[in-house]
Design an enzyme around this catalytic site. Structure first.
Site, mmCIF file in Angstrom:
data_model
loop_
_atom_site.group_PDB
_atom_site.id
_atom_site.type_symbol
_atom_site.label_atom_id
_atom_site.label_comp_id
_atom_site.label_asym_id
_atom_site.label_seq_id
_atom_site.Cartn_x
_atom_site.Cartn_y
_atom_site.Cartn_z
ATOM 1 N N GLU A 220 -9.714 -11.837 -5.571
ATOM 2 C CA GLU A 220 -8.508 -11.708 -4.757
ATOM 3 C C GLU A 220 -8.072 -13.013 -4.107
ATOM 4 O O GLU A 220 -6.906 -13.145 -3.745
ATOM 5 C CB GLU A 220 -8.716 -10.640 -3.676
ATOM 6 C CG GLU A 220 -8.869 -9.240 -4.239
ATOM 7 C CD GLU A 220 -8.658 -8.168 -3.191
ATOM 8 O OE1 GLU A 220 -8.547 -8.496 -1.994
ATOM 9 O OE2 GLU A 220 -8.616 -6.981 -3.573
ATOM 10 N N ARG B 105 0.857 -1.179 0.000
ATOM 11 C CA ARG B 105 0.000 0.000 0.000
ATOM 12 C C ARG B 105 0.897 1.234 0.000
ATOM 13 O O ARG B 105 1.599 1.511 0.970
ATOM 14 C CB ARG B 105 -0.916 -0.003 1.228
ATOM 15 C CG ARG B 105 -1.947 -1.111 1.222
ATOM 16 C CD ARG B 105 -2.907 -0.981 0.067
ATOM 17 N NE ARG B 105 -4.035 -1.898 0.163
ATOM 18 C CZ ARG B 105 -5.009 -1.986 -0.748
ATOM 19 N NH1 ARG B 105 -4.960 -1.228 -1.835
ATOM 20 N NH2 ARG B 105 -6.005 -2.841 -0.589
ATOM 21 N N ALA C 150 -10.864 -7.338 -0.129
ATOM 22 C CA ALA C 150 -11.706 -6.146 -0.094
ATOM 23 C C ALA C 150 -11.594 -5.418 -1.422
ATOM 24 O O ALA C 150 -10.648 -5.617 -2.190
ATOM 25 C CB ALA C 150 -11.280 -5.216 1.050
ATOM 26 N N GLU D 74 -1.819 -5.875 -6.865
ATOM 27 C CA GLU D 74 -2.555 -7.126 -6.664
ATOM 28 C C GLU D 74 -1.856 -8.337 -7.274
ATOM 29 O O GLU D 74 -2.154 -9.473 -6.911
ATOM 30 C CB GLU D 74 -3.967 -7.004 -7.231
ATOM 31 C CG GLU D 74 -4.857 -6.032 -6.459
ATOM 32 C CD GLU D 74 -6.264 -5.993 -7.019
ATOM 33 O OE1 GLU D 74 -6.443 -6.381 -8.199
ATOM 34 O OE2 GLU D 74 -7.179 -5.596 -6.284
ATOM 35 N N GLU E 266 -15.209 -9.776 -5.008
ATOM 36 C CA GLU E 266 -13.874 -9.534 -4.467
ATOM 37 C C GLU E 266 -13.242 -10.811 -3.925
ATOM 38 O O GLU E 266 -12.034 -11.032 -4.077
ATOM 39 C CB GLU E 266 -13.930 -8.465 -3.375
ATOM 40 C CG GLU E 266 -14.242 -7.076 -3.877
ATOM 41 C CD GLU E 266 -13.176 -6.517 -4.813
ATOM 42 O OE1 GLU E 266 -12.015 -6.980 -4.753
ATOM 43 O OE2 GLU E 266 -13.511 -5.631 -5.612
ATOM 44 N N PRO F 105 -14.441 9.165 9.421
ATOM 45 C CA PRO F 105 -15.606 10.041 9.251
ATOM 46 C C PRO F 105 -15.312 11.522 9.334
ATOM 47 O O PRO F 105 -16.127 12.336 8.898
ATOM 48 C CB PRO F 105 -16.548 9.594 10.380
ATOM 49 C CG PRO F 105 -15.658 8.947 11.391
ATOM 50 C CD PRO F 105 -14.557 8.303 10.605
ATOM 51 N N GLY F 106 -14.157 11.899 9.859
ATOM 52 C CA GLY F 106 -13.807 13.309 9.905
ATOM 53 C C GLY F 106 -13.281 13.848 8.583
ATOM 54 O O GLY F 106 -13.240 15.065 8.383
#
Length: 210
Positions: free
Chosen positions: A100, A67, A79, A146, A96, A118-119
């Protein structure tokens, strides 16, 4: 009963796209909040689904993937984005898991719903529990990050320990592992209908999240 509530009393006065991204956008909203007019920037995200695959030996499937934003190969569960128009959360999760992990499942349950940040993001994630696993065939070709996915089966208890010791930090994987352990401890009584309406995703802001 303790529960998150949609804020129907907050009215968006103006919403505009600041950055059009490859996967998600950045938006700026002006909103009427009580007696004030506020301005908020956020990541407009289409939502995502994830799958906690559990086999007959109570092992969970974890996959290691690079990532770039965090410069880590972290451990995750299967996911992906809700980027297929009209696709339900369950169908997305089934897709998925096949793409995956090359797996299909006979039994699907809704494990938990999440707001990841959420902010600053509209991202809503729905996590499913998949059991009764079998090999699946598909024509999806893994590319980029992937292409080097490393699948590993880990006993659920060992995965819980890895989360609590800080060795697994991916938020979706950590939440799913802990939720699965808690649900198992309650005889799976907390599992919900996988077809349940996904109202959390229905109420997020932004054009690409509709």
């Amino acid at each position: 009963m303790l529960a998150d509530e949609p804020a129907h009393d907050v009215r968006v006065l103006e919403s505009r796209e600041l950055v059009a991204g490859h996967v998600w956008d950045i938006r700026r909203d002006r909103l009427q909040f009580a007696d004030a007019v506020l301005e908020r920037d956020f990541t407009d995200h289409p939502g995502a689904v994830a799958v906690l695959a559990l086999d007959e030996q109570d092992r969970v499937l974890l996959i290691q993937q690079y990532r770039h934003p965090i410069a880590h190969r972290d451990w995750e569960i299967p996911a992906g984005l809700m980027d297929v128009p009209g696709e339900s959360g369950l169908i997305g999760a089934q897709r998925e898991l096949a793409e995956e992990a090359d797996l299909a499942a006979e039994q699907w349950d809704l494990l938990l719903d999440l707001f990841l940040s959420p902010g600053g993001s509209s991202e809503a994630v729905r996590v499913f529990l998949a059991r009764g696993l079998a090999p699946a065939t598909h024509d999806f070709v893994r590319e980029g990050e992937e292409a080097e996915l490393v699948p590993t089966w880990i006993p659920l208890d060992d995965a819980v320990t890895a989360v609590l010791e800080g060795r697994i930090a991916n938020s979706i994987a950590a939440a799913a592992v802990l939720a699965a352990a808690a649900a198992k401890g309650r005889g799976w009584a907390t599992l919900r209908d996988p077809h349940l309406a996904w109202t959390a995703r229905d109420t997020v802001r932004g054009e690409r999240s509709k």
